[in-house]
Design a protein around this motif. Structure first.
Motif, PDB file in Angstrom:
ATOM      1  N   GLY A  54       0.805  -1.304   0.026  1.00 46.32           N
ATOM      2  CA  GLY A  54       0.073   0.033  -0.014  1.00 46.32           C
ATOM      3  C   GLY A  54       0.847   1.240  -0.014  1.00 46.32           C
ATOM      4  N   GLY A  55       0.291   2.335  -0.152  1.00 49.76           N
ATOM      5  CA  GLY A  55       0.932   3.605  -0.085  1.00 49.76           C
ATOM      6  C   GLY A  55       0.366   4.834  -0.738  1.00 49.76           C
ATOM      7  N   GLU A  80     -11.678   7.599  -5.347  1.00 52.43           N
ATOM      8  CA  GLU A  80     -12.543   6.724  -4.466  1.00 52.43           C
ATOM      9  C   GLU A  80     -12.135   5.382  -4.052  1.00 52.43           C
ATOM     10  OE1 GLU A  80     -13.130   8.446  -7.307  1.00 52.43           O
ATOM     11  OE2 GLU A  80     -14.445   7.328  -8.953  1.00 52.43           O
ATOM     12  N   ASP A  81     -10.811   5.002  -4.797  1.00 56.28           N
ATOM     13  CA  ASP A  81     -10.351   3.798  -4.488  1.00 56.28           C
ATOM     14  C   ASP A  81      -9.698   3.768  -2.950  1.00 56.28           C
ATOM     15  OD1 ASP A  81      -9.556   3.357  -7.823  1.00 56.28           O
ATOM     16  OD2 ASP A  81     -11.261   2.433  -6.803  1.00 56.28           O
ATOM     17  N   THR A  82      -9.257   5.044  -2.546  1.00 57.39           N
ATOM     18  CA  THR A  82      -8.785   5.227  -1.113  1.00 57.39           C
ATOM     19  C   THR A  82      -9.438   4.472  -0.219  1.00 57.39           C
ATOM     20  OG1 THR A  82      -7.872   7.549  -1.769  1.00 57.39           O
ATOM     21  CG2 THR A  82      -8.106   6.804   0.580  1.00 57.39           C
ATOM     22  N   GLN A 112      -2.945   0.369   3.793  1.00 55.79           N
ATOM     23  CA  GLN A 112      -3.730   1.610   3.733  1.00 55.79           C
ATOM     24  C   GLN A 112      -3.468   2.054   1.887  1.00 55.79           C
ATOM     25  OE1 GLN A 112      -5.847   3.762   5.053  1.00 55.79           O
ATOM     26  NE2 GLN A 112      -6.126   4.709   3.111  1.00 55.79           N
ATOM     27  N   VAL A 113      -4.215   2.273   1.456  1.00 59.30           N
ATOM     28  CA  VAL A 113      -4.123   2.962  -0.036  1.00 59.30           C
ATOM     29  C   VAL A 113      -4.630   4.175  -0.315  1.00 59.30           C
ATOM     30  CG1 VAL A 113      -4.886   2.440  -2.639  1.00 59.30           C
ATOM     31  CG2 VAL A 113      -3.905   0.572  -1.234  1.00 59.30           C
ATOM     32  N   THR A 114      -3.826   5.103  -0.638  1.00 61.97           N
ATOM     33  CA  THR A 114      -4.446   6.559  -0.708  1.00 61.97           C
ATOM     34  C   THR A 114      -4.068   7.041  -2.072  1.00 61.97           C
ATOM     35  OG1 THR A 114      -3.928   6.943   1.674  1.00 61.97           O
ATOM     36  CG2 THR A 114      -4.385   8.839   0.117  1.00 61.97           C
TER      37      THR A 114
END
Length: 124
Positions: A9-10, A89-91, A119-121
């Motif tokens: 993630g990142g 919106e994929d966050t 977490q994906v932002t």
């Protein structure tokens, strides 16, 4: 017991790509169907995609179809989620899941094992 550990993630800009990995240990990985779910702040956890134990069967949520790809490498006890054309919106926090019942992986109901999440932002 099966232990699942997500990574990859990142923070990424909209339109970019990320690849998540989920490493499994414990019981025989190839016995389990694997899935990815996500949970955005203030929202319920939702299904993203699933892959059957052999890798020949996949299923995706409409929101990610054509952009995300699930794969698995049983020799490495790892399942992947390749995410392309990412949108804000994929966050979310993305979770890996394992279950011997395909219906459970498809729906998120009564999942046997969950990872801790990554977490994906996606920034706009």
């Amino acid at each position: 017991q099966v232990q699942l550990v997500e990574s990859g993630g990142g923070l990424v800009q909209a339109g970019g790509s990320l690849r998540l990995s989920c490493a499994a240990s414990g019981r025989t990985f190839r016995n389990y169907h694997m899935g990815w779910f996500r949970q955005a702040p203030g929202k319920e956890r939702e299904f993203v995609g699933a892959i059957g134990w052999s890798g020949s069967m996949t299923y995706y949520a409409d929101s990610v179809k054509g952009r995300f790809t699930i794969s698995r490498l049983n020799a490495k006890n790892t399942v992947y989620l390749q995410m392309n054309s990412l949108k804000p919106e994929d966050t979310a926090v993305y979770y890996c899941a394992a279950d011997t019942a395909w219906v459970n992986i498809r729906t998120g109901a009564s999942i046997e094992y969950w990872g801790q999440g990554t977490q994906v932002t996606v920034s706009s």
